[in-house]
Design an enzyme around this catalytic site. Structure first.
Site, PDB file in Angstrom:
ATOM      1  CB  SER A   7       9.960  24.467 -37.770  1.00 38.31           C
ATOM      2  OG  SER A   7       9.364  25.730 -37.977  1.00 38.31           O
ATOM      3  CG  HIS A  32      10.032  23.691 -42.087  1.00 39.23           C
ATOM      4  ND1 HIS A  32       9.556  23.088 -43.238  1.00 39.23           N
ATOM      5  CD2 HIS A  32       8.969  24.338 -41.544  1.00 39.23           C
ATOM      6  CE1 HIS A  32       8.267  23.352 -43.375  1.00 39.23           C
ATOM      7  NE2 HIS A  32       7.876  24.115 -42.360  1.00 39.23           N
ATOM      8  CG  ASP A  34       7.152  27.349 -40.789  1.00 37.32           C
ATOM      9  OD1 ASP A  34       6.633  26.652 -41.675  1.00 37.32           O
ATOM     10  OD2 ASP A  34       7.575  26.898 -39.709  1.00 37.32           O
ATOM     11  CG  MET A  36       3.519  31.991 -41.339  1.00 34.84           C
ATOM     12  SD  MET A  36       3.090  31.787 -39.602  1.00 34.84           S
ATOM     13  CE  MET A  36       3.680  30.127 -39.315  1.00 34.84           C
ATOM     14  CG  HIS A  65       5.535  25.606 -44.987  1.00 27.72           C
ATOM     15  ND1 HIS A  65       5.044  25.170 -43.770  1.00 27.72           N
ATOM     16  CD2 HIS A  65       4.457  25.636 -45.822  1.00 27.72           C
ATOM     17  CE1 HIS A  65       3.734  24.960 -43.870  1.00 27.72           C
ATOM     18  NE2 HIS A  65       3.358  25.240 -45.095  1.00 27.72           N
ATOM     19  CG  MET A  67       2.029  28.427 -44.388  1.00 32.40           C
ATOM     20  SD  MET A  67       2.351  28.129 -42.635  1.00 32.40           S
ATOM     21  CE  MET A  67       4.135  28.343 -42.636  1.00 32.40           C
ATOM     22  CG  MET A 136      -0.153  22.131 -43.460  1.00 31.83           C
ATOM     23  SD  MET A 136       1.520  22.520 -42.868  1.00 31.83           S
ATOM     24  CE  MET A 136       1.207  23.092 -41.189  1.00 31.83           C
ATOM     25  CG  ASP A 174       5.020  21.926 -40.778  1.00 31.72           C
ATOM     26  OD1 ASP A 174       5.348  22.018 -39.581  1.00 31.72           O
ATOM     27  OD2 ASP A 174       5.046  22.889 -41.577  1.00 31.72           O
TER      28      ASP A 174
END
Ligand code: DX5
Ligand code: ZN
Length: 224
Positions: A7, A32, A34, A36, A65, A67, A136, A174
């Site tokens: 990540s 990965h 992330d 957000m 990913h 979010m 998660m 994760d």
């Protein structure tokens, strides 16, 4: 197939391209990313323009990913930026089936994620539309948190349901994955492992990735 997905959230953001290249050179086929939005989770990370920039420095599978709220609005942007797989949260999508279908229609692998409080059954209706389910194992929003051991029951329930239906869906975990917790998650039926702090903060990332992969393979399915 066991996969390790480092990540980027735990990387040195002033050198993102080098960090992505370092992970590929260390033996990780996945990266990965992330995303957000500060609404679905209480933190803001980065978006499509940053992913597009990193794309130039890595041939890895880009495991994005999301979010973010209402993810279907942005899936085209992330595909265009270089995503190979797009994960959205079942809690964030007004129509999760439509979101999964939209991701597959772009030619990406579709994945659906569950926060710790969301039961496995919430994604049972989506299993035929998802290439991967992300469980998660921390509250989404921040790296460096501790693995929630009680999520293993959810991983097991999902693996059992996939097997019952004859599906070879990837199950990803994760949050808080390291050389200790990877064994437990793999034993419960996870086969794709996100690791931020454990890999990026390691003095020898290649050795850590190799160890995670070996421990996962040795333990896969043992607690099913
Ligand atoms: C948390 C992110 C994770 C995070 C994992 O919301 O989804 O991907 O980077 O970091 P570690 O491995 O440090 O728990
Ligand atoms: Zn993540």
């Amino acid at each position: 197939m066991i996969r390790i997905s480092p990540s980027v959230l735990a990387s040195d953001f002033s050198r993102l391209g080098d960090e992505a290249a370092r992970m590929a050179a260390s033996g990780a086929e996945y990266l990965h990313l992330d995303v957000m939005d500060g609404v679905f989770v209480p933190n803001i990370s980065f978006g499509a323009p940053v992913i597009r920039a990193i794309r130039k420095c890595s041939d890895a599978f880009f495991d994005v990913h999301l979010m973010i709220t209402d993810p279907i609005r942005y899936v085209q942007d992330f595909k265009d930026a270089g995503a190979d797989g797009i994960t959205f949260h079942v809690e964030a999508a007004p129509d999760p089936a439509a979101a999964a279908q939209a991701i597959r229609a772009l030619g990406c692998r579709a994945a659906v994620s569950l926060k710790p409080a969301t039961p496995a059954e919430a994604v049972f209706p989506l299993l035929d539309l998802a290439d991967m389910v992300l469980v998660m194992t921390v509250e989404p929003g921040f790296g460096g948190q501790s693995f929630m051991h009680d999520m293993c029951a959810k991983i097991r329930a999902l693996r059992h349901e996939c097997t019952r239906r004859g599906l070879s869906t990837d199950i990803q975990v994760d949050g808080g994955i390291d050389e200790k917790t990877v064994a437990e998650a793999a034993a419960a039926g996870a086969n794709v492992f996100v690791a931020g702090s454990a890999v990026f903060r390691s003095a020898d990332s290649a050795a850590t990735i190799a160890a995670l992969r070996r421990i996962a393979a040795e333990n896969y399915g043992k607690a099913l």
